[in-house]
Motif scaffolding. Structure first.
Motif, PDB file in Angstrom:
ATOM      1  N   GLU A   1      50.406  57.195  45.404  1.00  0.00           N
ATOM      2  CA  GLU A   1      51.586  56.327  45.296  1.00  0.00           C
ATOM      3  C   GLU A   1      51.433  55.266  44.217  1.00  0.00           C
ATOM      4  N   GLY A   2      50.216  54.917  43.859  1.00  0.00           N
ATOM      5  CA  GLY A   2      49.993  53.951  42.779  1.00  0.00           C
ATOM      6  C   GLY A   2      49.884  52.514  43.228  1.00  0.00           C
ATOM      7  N   GLU A   3      50.457  52.180  44.381  1.00  0.00           N
ATOM      8  CA  GLU A   3      50.404  50.796  44.840  1.00  0.00           C
ATOM      9  C   GLU A   3      48.977  50.368  45.185  1.00  0.00           C
ATOM     10  N   THR A   4      48.235  51.267  45.822  1.00  0.00           N
ATOM     11  CA  THR A   4      46.876  50.918  46.221  1.00  0.00           C
ATOM     12  C   THR A   4      45.999  50.635  45.009  1.00  0.00           C
ATOM     13  N   VAL A   5      46.114  51.471  43.993  1.00  0.00           N
ATOM     14  CA  VAL A   5      45.325  51.259  42.776  1.00  0.00           C
ATOM     15  C   VAL A   5      45.706  49.936  42.121  1.00  0.00           C
ATOM     16  N   ARG A   6      46.996  49.614  42.086  1.00  0.00           N
ATOM     17  CA  ARG A   6      47.444  48.353  41.498  1.00  0.00           C
ATOM     18  C   ARG A   6      46.946  47.170  42.310  1.00  0.00           C
ATOM     19  N   TRP A   7      46.995  47.273  43.636  1.00  0.00           N
ATOM     20  CA  TRP A   7      46.489  46.186  44.478  1.00  0.00           C
ATOM     21  C   TRP A   7      44.999  45.956  44.239  1.00  0.00           C
ATOM     22  N   LEU A   8      44.237  47.031  44.200  1.00  0.00           N
ATOM     23  CA  LEU A   8      42.797  46.902  43.985  1.00  0.00           C
ATOM     24  C   LEU A   8      42.494  46.334  42.600  1.00  0.00           C
ATOM     25  N   ARG A   9      43.272  46.728  41.611  1.00  0.00           N
ATOM     26  CA  ARG A   9      43.065  46.193  40.267  1.00  0.00           C
ATOM     27  C   ARG A   9      43.350  44.694  40.229  1.00  0.00           C
ATOM     28  N   ASN A  10      44.432  44.260  40.872  1.00  0.00           N
ATOM     29  CA  ASN A  10      44.735  42.837  40.915  1.00  0.00           C
ATOM     30  C   ASN A  10      43.648  42.049  41.651  1.00  0.00           C
ATOM     31  N   SER A  11      43.163  42.604  42.764  1.00  0.00           N
ATOM     32  CA  SER A  11      42.090  41.925  43.494  1.00  0.00           C
ATOM     33  C   SER A  11      40.832  41.821  42.641  1.00  0.00           C
ATOM     34  N   LEU A  12      40.532  42.874  41.894  1.00  0.00           N
ATOM     35  CA  LEU A  12      39.348  42.843  41.037  1.00  0.00           C
ATOM     36  C   LEU A  12      39.486  41.803  39.933  1.00  0.00           C
ATOM     37  N   VAL A  13      40.682  41.700  39.349  1.00  0.00           N
ATOM     38  CA  VAL A  13      40.905  40.689  38.310  1.00  0.00           C
ATOM     39  C   VAL A  13      40.753  39.283  38.889  1.00  0.00           C
ATOM     40  N   ILE A  14      41.337  39.053  40.055  1.00  0.00           N
ATOM     41  CA  ILE A  14      41.257  37.730  40.681  1.00  0.00           C
ATOM     42  C   ILE A  14      39.818  37.385  41.046  1.00  0.00           C
ATOM     43  N   ALA A  15      39.106  38.329  41.678  1.00  0.00           N
ATOM     44  CA  ALA A  15      37.728  38.060  42.099  1.00  0.00           C
ATOM     45  C   ALA A  15      36.807  37.863  40.904  1.00  0.00           C
ATOM     46  N   THR A  16      36.964  38.685  39.869  1.00  0.00           N
ATOM     47  CA  THR A  16      36.119  38.542  38.684  1.00  0.00           C
ATOM     48  C   THR A  16      36.394  37.241  37.955  1.00  0.00           C
ATOM     49  N   GLY A  17      37.676  36.901  37.802  1.00  0.00           N
ATOM     50  CA  GLY A  17      38.016  35.645  37.129  1.00  0.00           C
ATOM     51  C   GLY A  17      37.542  34.427  37.900  1.00  0.00           C
ATOM     52  N   THR A  18      37.707  34.455  39.219  1.00  0.00           N
ATOM     53  CA  THR A  18      37.237  33.336  40.041  1.00  0.00           C
ATOM     54  C   THR A  18      35.729  33.184  39.957  1.00  0.00           C
ATOM     55  N   THR A  19      35.010  34.302  40.007  1.00  0.00           N
ATOM     56  CA  THR A  19      33.549  34.253  39.932  1.00  0.00           C
ATOM     57  C   THR A  19      33.083  33.710  38.589  1.00  0.00           C
ATOM     58  N   ALA A  20      33.666  34.214  37.511  1.00  0.00           N
ATOM     59  CA  ALA A  20      33.258  33.759  36.178  1.00  0.00           C
ATOM     60  C   ALA A  20      33.558  32.281  35.975  1.00  0.00           C
ATOM     61  N   LEU A  21      34.760  31.838  36.373  1.00  0.00           N
ATOM     62  CA  LEU A  21      35.128  30.433  36.188  1.00  0.00           C
ATOM     63  C   LEU A  21      34.268  29.514  37.042  1.00  0.00           C
ATOM     64  N   SER A  22      33.976  29.923  38.266  1.00  0.00           N
ATOM     65  CA  SER A  22      33.158  29.090  39.150  1.00  0.00           C
ATOM     66  C   SER A  22      31.734  28.948  38.627  1.00  0.00           C
ATOM     67  N   ILE A  23      31.171  30.024  38.098  1.00  0.00           N
ATOM     68  CA  ILE A  23      29.810  29.967  37.586  1.00  0.00           C
ATOM     69  C   ILE A  23      29.750  29.171  36.284  1.00  0.00           C
ATOM     70  N   VAL A  24      30.716  29.403  35.398  1.00  0.00           N
ATOM     71  CA  VAL A  24      30.715  28.702  34.102  1.00  0.00           C
ATOM     72  C   VAL A  24      30.854  27.194  34.297  1.00  0.00           C
ATOM     73  N   LEU A  25      31.692  26.763  35.232  1.00  0.00           N
ATOM     74  CA  LEU A  25      31.856  25.336  35.500  1.00  0.00           C
ATOM     75  C   LEU A  25      30.794  24.800  36.457  1.00  0.00           C
ATOM     76  N   GLY A  26      30.287  25.643  37.339  1.00  0.00           N
ATOM     77  CA  GLY A  26      29.316  25.181  38.331  1.00  0.00           C
ATOM     78  C   GLY A  26      27.948  24.901  37.746  1.00  0.00           C
ATOM     79  N   ILE A  27      27.541  25.649  36.720  1.00  0.00           N
ATOM     80  CA  ILE A  27      26.213  25.430  36.120  1.00  0.00           C
ATOM     81  C   ILE A  27      26.108  24.045  35.496  1.00  0.00           C
ATOM     82  N   PRO A  28      27.010  23.634  34.595  1.00  0.00           N
ATOM     83  CA  PRO A  28      26.881  22.269  34.047  1.00  0.00           C
ATOM     84  C   PRO A  28      27.097  21.177  35.083  1.00  0.00           C
TER      85      PRO A  28
END
Length: 305
Positions: A92-119
Motif C-alpha cells: 500500500e505504500g503507507e507503511t514504507v512512508r511512515w517508517l521513512r518519516n520515523s527514520l528521518v525524525i529519529a536520525t535528525g533528533t539524534t544528530a542534533l542532540s549529539i552535536v549540541l550535547g557535546i559542547p
C-alpha cells in the motif's frame, strides 16, 4: 610412589567415616564451575525469552486468521500461509512512508542532540561561570516535565515560525527534550577524563575546540553512543508531538500511522500487528548494534580517572 599412596590411604583411614563421606560427596571445582556456568546460561536464556516474547507474539498474531485470533485456545506458532498481511501492508505504500518519516525524525533528533550535547557537556564540565550549578539543576528538572504539558506553548511557537506539519519541527521539539539528558551523560563522561591530557594539549597550543574534538570526543565515544541510543528511541517512539503538530497523512511517522488503524466499527488486528512488528524491528536492530557501548557509556562518568 608406594609410600605416597600408603601415606594417603593411612590419612583417609585416620579420618572419621562422616568426614570421609562429606569429602566424597563434595563436588570437584570443575563441577562447581560447570554448574555455575549452566545456571548463568539458563538465566540469560530466560531473560532473552522474556525480552523477545512480545516481538514474537506480535509476529504470531499478525500471521493468525480471524478464526485463530478469536479462538478459545491461543495459537503459539505462526501460520505462514497468512504471510500476505505483510505483503499487503508494504504494497500500500503507507507503511514504507511512515517508517521513512520515523527514520528521518529519529536520525535528525539524534544528530542534533549529539552535536549540541557535546559542547554543552564540555562547557558544564570544564568551564566555571556564574549560574553553572543552577543550569545543571535546570537541565535535570526538565526531565520531570511531561510532554503533554508543553504541547500548547510549543504549538503556538511553531505556528508563529511556520514549523507545524513539518518534520523539522518534530526534530526540534524532540531534540529539546533529549538534549538535557544527553548533555548530562556527556558531562559525566568528560568529568572522568584527566585534565592533564588537556593541559598537555594546551602546552602544544591547542584551543578548546581542538581539545574537545581531538582529545575528549574519542575518549567519550561510548557515552556518545549511549546518548545516541536514548535520543533515537525517544524520537522513534514519540507520539504526542507527532499527532499534534502533523496534519498531512504523508508526513505522519509510524507511531501515528499505526494508531490510525483503530476505527469506530472495527480494527484490523493482523494489519496493526504486522505494521507494529516492522516498526519495532529497526529500533531493536539499532539497539543490538549499539548495545555494547551503552553500559560502558552510562558508567563512564562513575569513576574519575
Amino acid at each position: 610412589m608406594p609410600s605416597e599412596r600408603s601415606g594417603r590411604h593411612s590419612e583417609e583411614r585416620a579420618q572419621p567415616p562422616a568426614e570421609q563421606a562429606r569429602n566424597r560427596a563434595r563436588p570437584e571445582p570443575t563441577s562447581r564451575l560447570r554448574i555455575g556456568l549452566t545456571l548463568r546460561i539458563v538465566a540469560v536464556l530466560a531473560v532473552m525469552g522474556i525480552a523477545i516474547f512480545p516481538l514474537y507474539w506480535m509476529f504470531v498474531t499478525a500471521l493468525s486468521s480471524d478464526a485463530d485470533l478469536f479462538a478459545s485456545d491461543a495459537r503459539l506458532l505462526p501460520d505462514f500461509s497468512q504471510f500476505g498481511v505483510f505483503v499487503d501492508a508494504l504494497a500500500e505504500g503507507e507503511t514504507v512512508r511512515w517508517l521513512r518519516n520515523s527514520l528521518v525524525i529519529a536520525t535528525g533528533t539524534t544528530a542534533l542532540s549529539i552535536v549540541l550535547g557535546i559542547p554543552l557537556g564540555y562547557a558544564l564540565s570544564r568551564f566555571s561561570f556564574r549560574g553553572k550549578a543552577l543550569m545543571t539543576v535546570v537541565l535535570l528538572l526538565t526531565q520531570m516535565l511531561p510532554e503533554a504539558l508543553m504541547v500548547v506553548p510549543l504549538f503556538s511557537l511553531f505556528n508563529r515560525f511556520e514549523l507545524l506539519d513539518s518534520l523539522v519541527g518534530l526534530i526540534l521539539a524532540n531534540a529539546a527534550f533529549v538534549l538535557p539528558i544527553a548533555a548530562l551523560i556527556l558531562k559525566g563522561a568528560i568529568d572522568g577524563i584527566p585534565r592533564e591530557l588537556e593541559e598537555a594539549g594546551r602546552v602544544d597550543g591547542a584551543r578548546p575546540f581542538t581539545m574537545l574534538t581531538r582529545i575528549n570526543v574519542p575518549l567519550i565515544a561510548p557515552s556518545i553512543a549511549a546518548a545516541a541510543v536514548i535520543a533515537f528511541f525517544h524520537a522513534w517512539n514519540e507520539y504526542v508531538f507527532a499527532v499534534t503538530f502533523i496534519y498531512s497523512p504523508e508526513m505522519q511517522p509510524a507511531s501515528v500511522g499505526i494508531a490510525s488503524f483503530i476505527g469506530e466499527v472495527g480494527t484490523p488486528v493482523q494489519t496493526v500487528m504486522a505494521v507494529a512488528f516492522m516498526f519495532t524491528l529497526p529500533a531493536v536492530g539499532f539497539y543490538l548494534f549499539a548495545q555494547k557501548y551503552v553500559v560502558a557509556g552510562m558508567t563512564a562518568g562513575a569513576v574519575k580517572g
